[in-house]
Design a protein around this motif. Structure first.
Motif, PDB file in Angstrom:
ATOM      1  N   LEU A   1      52.045 -78.540  11.575  1.00  0.00           N
ATOM      2  CA  LEU A   1      51.854 -79.212  10.110  1.00  0.00           C
ATOM      3  C   LEU A   1      51.312 -78.670   8.962  1.00  0.00           C
ATOM      4  CD1 LEU A   1      53.337 -83.007  11.246  1.00  0.00           C
ATOM      5  CD2 LEU A   1      55.152 -80.426  10.608  1.00  0.00           C
ATOM      6  N   TYR A   2      49.897 -79.015   9.333  1.00  0.00           N
ATOM      7  CA  TYR A   2      49.511 -78.942   7.827  1.00  0.00           C
ATOM      8  C   TYR A   2      48.984 -77.353   7.829  1.00  0.00           C
ATOM      9  CZ  TYR A   2      47.571 -83.636   8.677  1.00  0.00           C
ATOM     10  OH  TYR A   2      47.013 -84.728   9.222  1.00  0.00           O
ATOM     11  N   ASP A   3      49.364 -76.788   8.159  1.00  0.00           N
ATOM     12  CA  ASP A   3      49.142 -75.097   8.543  1.00  0.00           C
ATOM     13  C   ASP A   3      50.433 -74.788   7.148  1.00  0.00           C
ATOM     14  OD1 ASP A   3      46.647 -74.510   9.373  1.00  0.00           O
ATOM     15  OD2 ASP A   3      47.357 -73.768  11.167  1.00  0.00           O
ATOM     16  N   ALA A   4      51.635 -75.117   8.305  1.00  0.00           N
ATOM     17  CA  ALA A   4      52.754 -74.787   7.615  1.00  0.00           C
ATOM     18  C   ALA A   4      52.827 -75.021   6.017  1.00  0.00           C
ATOM     19  CB  ALA A   4      53.645 -75.926   8.477  1.00  0.00           C
ATOM     20  N   ALA A   5      52.614 -76.334   5.595  1.00  0.00           N
ATOM     21  CA  ALA A   5      52.318 -76.473   4.300  1.00  0.00           C
ATOM     22  C   ALA A   5      51.211 -75.408   3.887  1.00  0.00           C
ATOM     23  CB  ALA A   5      52.061 -77.786   3.992  1.00  0.00           C
ATOM     24  N   LEU A   6      50.097 -75.307   4.068  1.00  0.00           N
ATOM     25  CA  LEU A   6      49.401 -74.357   3.437  1.00  0.00           C
ATOM     26  C   LEU A   6      50.026 -72.651   3.527  1.00  0.00           C
ATOM     27  CD1 LEU A   6      46.130 -76.342   4.435  1.00  0.00           C
ATOM     28  CD2 LEU A   6      47.208 -76.220   1.908  1.00  0.00           C
ATOM     29  N   ALA A   7      50.856 -72.583   3.958  1.00  0.00           N
ATOM     30  CA  ALA A   7      50.877 -71.494   4.348  1.00  0.00           C
ATOM     31  C   ALA A   7      52.032 -70.839   2.956  1.00  0.00           C
ATOM     32  CB  ALA A   7      51.973 -71.172   5.714  1.00  0.00           C
ATOM     33  N   ASP A   8      52.551 -71.874   2.233  1.00  0.00           N
ATOM     34  CA  ASP A   8      53.171 -71.390   0.600  1.00  0.00           C
ATOM     35  C   ASP A   8      51.999 -71.482  -0.462  1.00  0.00           C
ATOM     36  OD1 ASP A   8      54.218 -72.270  -1.930  1.00  0.00           O
ATOM     37  OD2 ASP A   8      55.818 -73.186  -0.470  1.00  0.00           O
ATOM     38  N   PRO A   9      52.088 -70.634  -1.065  1.00  0.00           N
ATOM     39  CA  PRO A   9      52.040 -69.794  -1.369  1.00  0.00           C
ATOM     40  C   PRO A   9      51.062 -70.338  -2.601  1.00  0.00           C
ATOM     41  CG  PRO A   9      52.950 -68.501  -1.802  1.00  0.00           C
ATOM     42  CD  PRO A   9      53.355 -69.115  -0.551  1.00  0.00           C
ATOM     43  N   GLN A  10      51.963 -70.624  -3.420  1.00  0.00           N
ATOM     44  CA  GLN A  10      51.430 -72.246  -4.360  1.00  0.00           C
ATOM     45  C   GLN A  10      50.797 -73.431  -3.593  1.00  0.00           C
ATOM     46  OE1 GLN A  10      55.734 -71.897  -5.708  1.00  0.00           O
ATOM     47  NE2 GLN A  10      54.866 -71.630  -8.181  1.00  0.00           N
ATOM     48  N   VAL A  11      51.017 -73.860  -2.422  1.00  0.00           N
ATOM     49  CA  VAL A  11      50.163 -75.836  -1.949  1.00  0.00           C
ATOM     50  C   VAL A  11      48.633 -74.534  -1.826  1.00  0.00           C
ATOM     51  CG1 VAL A  11      50.214 -76.772  -0.430  1.00  0.00           C
ATOM     52  CG2 VAL A  11      52.067 -76.143  -1.160  1.00  0.00           C
ATOM     53  N   VAL A  12      47.282 -75.467  -2.640  1.00  0.00           N
ATOM     54  CA  VAL A  12      46.962 -75.133  -2.912  1.00  0.00           C
ATOM     55  C   VAL A  12      45.393 -75.845  -2.333  1.00  0.00           C
ATOM     56  CG1 VAL A  12      46.311 -74.222  -4.934  1.00  0.00           C
ATOM     57  CG2 VAL A  12      45.859 -76.165  -5.101  1.00  0.00           C
ATOM     58  N   GLY A  13      46.206 -77.498  -1.197  1.00  0.00           N
ATOM     59  CA  GLY A  13      45.225 -78.570  -0.831  1.00  0.00           C
ATOM     60  C   GLY A  13      46.718 -78.916  -0.634  1.00  0.00           C
ATOM     61  N   LEU A  14      45.670 -80.845   0.327  1.00  0.00           N
ATOM     62  CA  LEU A  14      46.376 -81.490   1.095  1.00  0.00           C
ATOM     63  C   LEU A  14      46.003 -82.572   0.138  1.00  0.00           C
ATOM     64  CD1 LEU A  14      45.652 -79.915   4.735  1.00  0.00           C
ATOM     65  CD2 LEU A  14      48.162 -79.715   3.720  1.00  0.00           C
ATOM     66  N   CYS A  15      46.902 -83.781   0.516  1.00  0.00           N
ATOM     67  CA  CYS A  15      46.701 -84.987   0.498  1.00  0.00           C
ATOM     68  C   CYS A  15      47.266 -85.918   1.843  1.00  0.00           C
ATOM     69  CB  CYS A  15      46.847 -85.762  -0.715  1.00  0.00           C
ATOM     70  SG  CYS A  15      46.470 -84.958  -2.132  1.00  0.00           S
ATOM     71  N   ILE A  16      45.985 -86.042   2.907  1.00  0.00           N
ATOM     72  CA  ILE A  16      46.655 -87.370   3.757  1.00  0.00           C
ATOM     73  C   ILE A  16      46.754 -88.439   4.175  1.00  0.00           C
ATOM     74  CG2 ILE A  16      46.066 -86.688   6.572  1.00  0.00           C
ATOM     75  CD1 ILE A  16      47.155 -83.687   4.780  1.00  0.00           C
ATOM     76  N   GLY A  17      47.658 -89.086   3.759  1.00  0.00           N
ATOM     77  CA  GLY A  17      47.857 -90.286   3.703  1.00  0.00           C
ATOM     78  C   GLY A  17      47.800 -90.886   5.061  1.00  0.00           C
ATOM     79  N   THR A  18      47.107 -92.164   4.943  1.00  0.00           N
ATOM     80  CA  THR A  18      46.975 -92.860   6.297  1.00  0.00           C
ATOM     81  C   THR A  18      45.997 -93.815   6.418  1.00  0.00           C
ATOM     82  OG1 THR A  18      45.869 -92.357   9.112  1.00  0.00           O
ATOM     83  CG2 THR A  18      44.481 -91.841   7.351  1.00  0.00           C
ATOM     84  N   ARG A  19      46.064 -94.785   7.582  1.00  0.00           N
ATOM     85  CA  ARG A  19      45.313 -95.538   7.724  1.00  0.00           C
ATOM     86  C   ARG A  19      43.784 -95.834   8.164  1.00  0.00           C
ATOM     87  NH1 ARG A  19      48.074-100.560   9.248  1.00  0.00           N
ATOM     88  NH2 ARG A  19      46.628-100.931  10.619  1.00  0.00           N
ATOM     89  N   PRO A  20      42.992 -96.396   7.789  1.00  0.00           N
ATOM     90  CA  PRO A  20      41.019 -96.340   8.076  1.00  0.00           C
ATOM     91  C   PRO A  20      41.016 -96.506   9.921  1.00  0.00           C
ATOM     92  CG  PRO A  20      41.836 -98.372   7.213  1.00  0.00           C
ATOM     93  CD  PRO A  20      42.556 -97.681   6.726  1.00  0.00           C
ATOM     94  N   ASP A  21      41.910 -97.649  10.997  1.00  0.00           N
ATOM     95  CA  ASP A  21      42.435 -96.909  11.790  1.00  0.00           C
ATOM     96  C   ASP A  21      42.823 -95.685  12.678  1.00  0.00           C
ATOM     97  OD1 ASP A  21      44.108 -98.314  11.697  1.00  0.00           O
ATOM     98  OD2 ASP A  21      44.201 -99.868  12.740  1.00  0.00           O
TER      99      ASP A  21
END
Length: 194
Positions: A98-118
């Motif tokens: 999933l993360y690779d697919a998002a980054l495959a878009d040439p306009q996507v320069v990064g990721l923000c990953i929301g999650t829980r600390p556990d």
């Protein structure tokens, strides 16, 4: 007017020499506090209040295109924001896909990953750090909500402050930037608790 703080928008504009916008994605992740641990979720959690539930029916590329179209300002750099629920609650191979697919878009320069600390095992932190080492902008967004253990219990978070502190330390050990989500003024808290 002089800036009184260094905002994320200002930081990103300095780094990329242009505005960067977050594209909110909903890929059907869940949360152990709602399902596998069977605690019913946090008392404040209602996904439909911040994410279009119909987005989950769209593919990642369809969501990216739709979110881009919603932005009125001319922008050519984006962060893929995996926001809804716990976006590290999957096998590492599935997350990487999933993360690779998002980054495959040439306009996507990064990721923000929301999650829980556990839900941030070291293998996930290492994966995120690998993207950062490739020059991508990476933010781990941890939902703490309150640093008060009594409040965390009252709002049914399913973790304590020590769990957050451990996740933060391990993320920093991997060189990751961390955004902490807080809710100020939760019932039972006083100004000195914030």
């Amino acid at each position: 007017m002089a800036l009184l703080y260094h905002s994320l928008g200002h930081y990103l504009k300095q780094r990329f020499a242009q505005p960067v916008r977050k594209l909110t994605l909903n890929l059907g992740f869940s949360c152990p506090n709602r399902d596998t641990q069977g605690r019913g979720g946090c008392t404040f959690c209602h996904l439909d209040s911040f994410v279009d539930p119909s987005a989950q029916q769209q593919s990642l590329s369809q969501q990216l295109a739709a979110r881009k179209a919603e932005i009125k300002q001319q922008v050519s750099c984006y962060l893929a924001y995996f926001q809804a629920y716990s976006n590290t609650q999957a096998e590492i191979s599935a997350l990487k896909t999933l993360y690779d697919a998002a980054l495959a878009d040439p306009q996507v320069v990064g990721l923000c990953i929301g999650t829980r600390p556990d839900l941030v095992p070291n293998e996930v932190l290492a994966l995120l750090a690998s993207y950062q080492q490739q020059g991508k902008e990476v933010w781990l967004e941890l939902g703490l909500q309150s640093a008060q253990n009594a409040t965390l219990k009252r709002i049914n978070r399913g973790h304590d402050y020590a769990c957050f502190a451990d996740a933060m330390r391990r993320a920093h050990d991997h060189g990751l930037k961390v955004c902490c989500h807080l809710i100020l003024g939760l019932p039972g808290e006083q100004p000195e608790h914030c």
